[in-house]
Design a protein around this motif. Sequence first.
Motif, PDB file in Angstrom:
ATOM      1  N   GLU A  62      89.605 -91.515 -36.035  1.00  0.00           N
ATOM      2  CA  GLU A  62      89.674 -92.601 -37.008  1.00  0.00           C
ATOM      3  C   GLU A  62      90.562 -93.754 -36.517  1.00  0.00           C
ATOM      4  O   GLU A  62      91.493 -94.162 -37.212  1.00  0.00           O
ATOM      5  CB  GLU A  62      90.232 -92.079 -38.343  1.00  0.00           C
ATOM      6  CG  GLU A  62      89.555 -90.807 -38.805  1.00  0.00           C
ATOM      7  CD  GLU A  62      89.028 -90.891 -40.220  1.00  0.00           C
ATOM      8  OE1 GLU A  62      89.059 -91.994 -40.802  1.00  0.00           O
ATOM      9  OE2 GLU A  62      88.566 -89.860 -40.724  1.00  0.00           O
ATOM     10  N   SER A  83      90.813 -96.794 -39.016  1.00  0.00           N
ATOM     11  CA  SER A  83      90.971 -96.592 -40.463  1.00  0.00           C
ATOM     12  C   SER A  83      92.210 -97.241 -41.037  1.00  0.00           C
ATOM     13  O   SER A  83      92.276 -97.492 -42.231  1.00  0.00           O
ATOM     14  CB  SER A  83      90.988 -95.101 -40.791  1.00  0.00           C
ATOM     15  OG  SER A  83      89.740 -94.556 -40.456  1.00  0.00           O
ATOM     16  N   THR A 100      85.109 -90.494 -37.440  1.00  0.00           N
ATOM     17  CA  THR A 100      85.249 -91.470 -38.518  1.00  0.00           C
ATOM     18  C   THR A 100      84.649 -90.895 -39.798  1.00  0.00           C
ATOM     19  O   THR A 100      83.845 -89.974 -39.757  1.00  0.00           O
ATOM     20  CB  THR A 100      84.543 -92.795 -38.160  1.00  0.00           C
ATOM     21  OG1 THR A 100      84.673 -93.689 -39.268  1.00  0.00           O
ATOM     22  CG2 THR A 100      83.074 -92.588 -37.862  1.00  0.00           C
TER      23      THR A 100
END
Lengths: 394, 294
Positions: free
Chosen positions: A189, A192, A221
């Motif tokens: 991620e 993010s 993700t």
Amino acid sequence: MAEVKLVNIKKVYPYVSGEEKKKNKKKSADEPEKKKVNLQITDEGVVAVQAFNLDIKDKEFIVLVGPSGCGKSTTLRMVAGLEEISDGELYIDGKLMNDVAPKDRDIAMVFQNYALYPHMTVYDNMAFSLKLRHTPKDEIDKKVREAAEILDITQYLERKPKALSGGQRQRVAIGRAIVRAPKVMLMDEPLSNLDAKLRNEMRAEIIKLRQRINTTFMYVTHDQTEAMTLGDRIVIMKDGYIQQIGTPQEVFNHPANLFVAGFIGMPVMNFFDAELKREGDKFFVEVGGIKVELAPEKEARLLKNNVQSQPVTLGVRPEHTDVAEQGIASTVEVAEMMGSSVHLHLNADGKDVIVIVPTIDMKGSYKQGDTVHFTFDGKVAHVFSKETDKNLEF
Amino acid sequence: MVRKDTGFQVFCHVILAIMAVLVLFPLALLILSSMSSESDIIKYGYSLIPKNFDFTAYKFIFSEGSVFHSYLVTIFVTLVGTVASVLVTTMLAYTLTINDLPGRRILSFLVLFTMLFSGGLVPSYMMWTTIFHIKNTIWALLIPNLLCSAFHIMITRSYFQNNIPPAILESARIDGMSEFGIFFKIVLPLSVPIIATIGFMKALMYWNDWTNSLYYITDKNLVGIQALLNNMLTNVQYLAQSMDASSVATDMATVPSLSMRLAIAVVGMLPMIILYPFFQKYYMKGLTVGAVKG
Ligand SMILES: Nc1ncnc2c1ncn2[C@@H]1O[C@H](COP(=O)(O)OP(=O)(O)O)[C@@H](O)[C@H]1O
Ligand SMILES: [Mg+2]
């Protein structure tokens, strides 16, 4: 630059005593009405990942995607060597890696929260792993500057991470990973923590980066857009199990089950209770008073699976649903003008349905309360078993 | 907090000011009186403003040649002891943060256990003297103090847990750093506030320790400053008492027993008071960040 092979990988987090009850309670509180048993909680512990089989080709970009808690990070961390593999085998370039230390796997990892060394300059952050490997100084310098050039962070090399923005920090983190030219690049991620605009920019950067550095990527993700835009192949996970592996096109056009169908695509696919009717070698779906014949290739696959008439869940994407003179009747609840298209939120006999109408095709405008008929083509209708939620074509 | 409640703030400041005065007043009285002449103290009592500055008490203390030597002993013990105990504490605390470490629960239990219970003086004395033979060695001033600091271990552990993201350590592991390397090159540099905090507490403990010297040291060369001052204090009292008893004005009258008691206290704590401002910044930080998550 390596093939990665995961064979029947499983991860169990054993309970620390006393934790068991707490977890059970928490899960049931989270999902009060669904009386579904959580498959991940067993006697031996939390099964975070199981029956994970995946062959990653050299230089392939694999994206693991799925809702939070489905085991993506755990899988990645097992490849990195940060988490012990409970069962199964992991091969990198044909070598069994289960018991190899992270530093000897020739992988690099980028974390969601950057994980830069706060007390070192950007340069030292990037040079760190090379120094530990006793790379000659001038070579370190060359590699660091090269990576900094690629990521456009040359002017920050003498700064400490604290003095950088989130996007710049993530660039440094990526730079730190690429200086070593790892066999496998792992990213958990990485975007993010960034705001939406920066995330889009960095997504494009990663695509460019991927073209410049030739290596195998495993990218985690929860965002299906990221998955679709980045991945050569996407691995969709849920509750520790792989749901489907395929190219973005494959998973979009041929979702293996209801979960994948609902997870991939924005806005979310419309689902209807429908009847699948087999008439000889032909298949029809009956829904809301209309009857649509499925496309020949779909019929062929259903025929091959010897599917019989049965109640099904019918899935049609909003972009494949069309407003028509004749079709399923519904009333307009909201019409969202998106520019090139209008998202119609309809109510069809108590069911929420979204239909995307290209602005060019529109005759007049839609108001709340208008009656609208919609229909769909047999090429884009997905039929899922009511019992197993599986796509009947598979 | 957007709107400041000024009434409440004034109230707090007043309370804090009163408390500060209550703490500082005796300190000031101590230091200033120690610089008064003995006769002034006898005549006017202890006073914040000395009538005549007089350093006889200090002269007396430093005329005892071993004072400087004892200072050196204590400085050495404080430096080495602080470094060693900070190392032991941080290493143990770090170990306790590793979740899947085998036996971690037993380790935590043992640490907590020592916080609440100890064998007491006599058994420890027997252990140190008969098994480890630390009597009349410099170890007597260093080792016993290394061990008793469960509280320090706990605050250090919570500092590590709340301030060092695990991903940083994992990055280092992937980058190829050894576990010792991670501890010394990543964990410790990121823990300056807590190291300064417990370091200062440890330094204070070593500096002020006179009991270990009392228990284990008879060799004059190994007597620390606090123990020496303690001896002097007892001797001054003894002299003063015998003087009263005989009420004969001998040359003993020149022993400034009252101001000397004060001066002894000042000599004992002055170095730490001088050092405190350098640690204060971190000390505050370490205590707060160690305690509060975030
Ligand atoms: N250290 C751990 N101990 C126990 N359970 C864990 C641990 N890490 C993750 N889990 C559990 O494993 C499952 C998968 O977690 P994770 O791989 O982090 O999910 P994702 O990255 O897909 O959000 C979750 O149910 C999570 O609660
Ligand atoms: Mg995760």
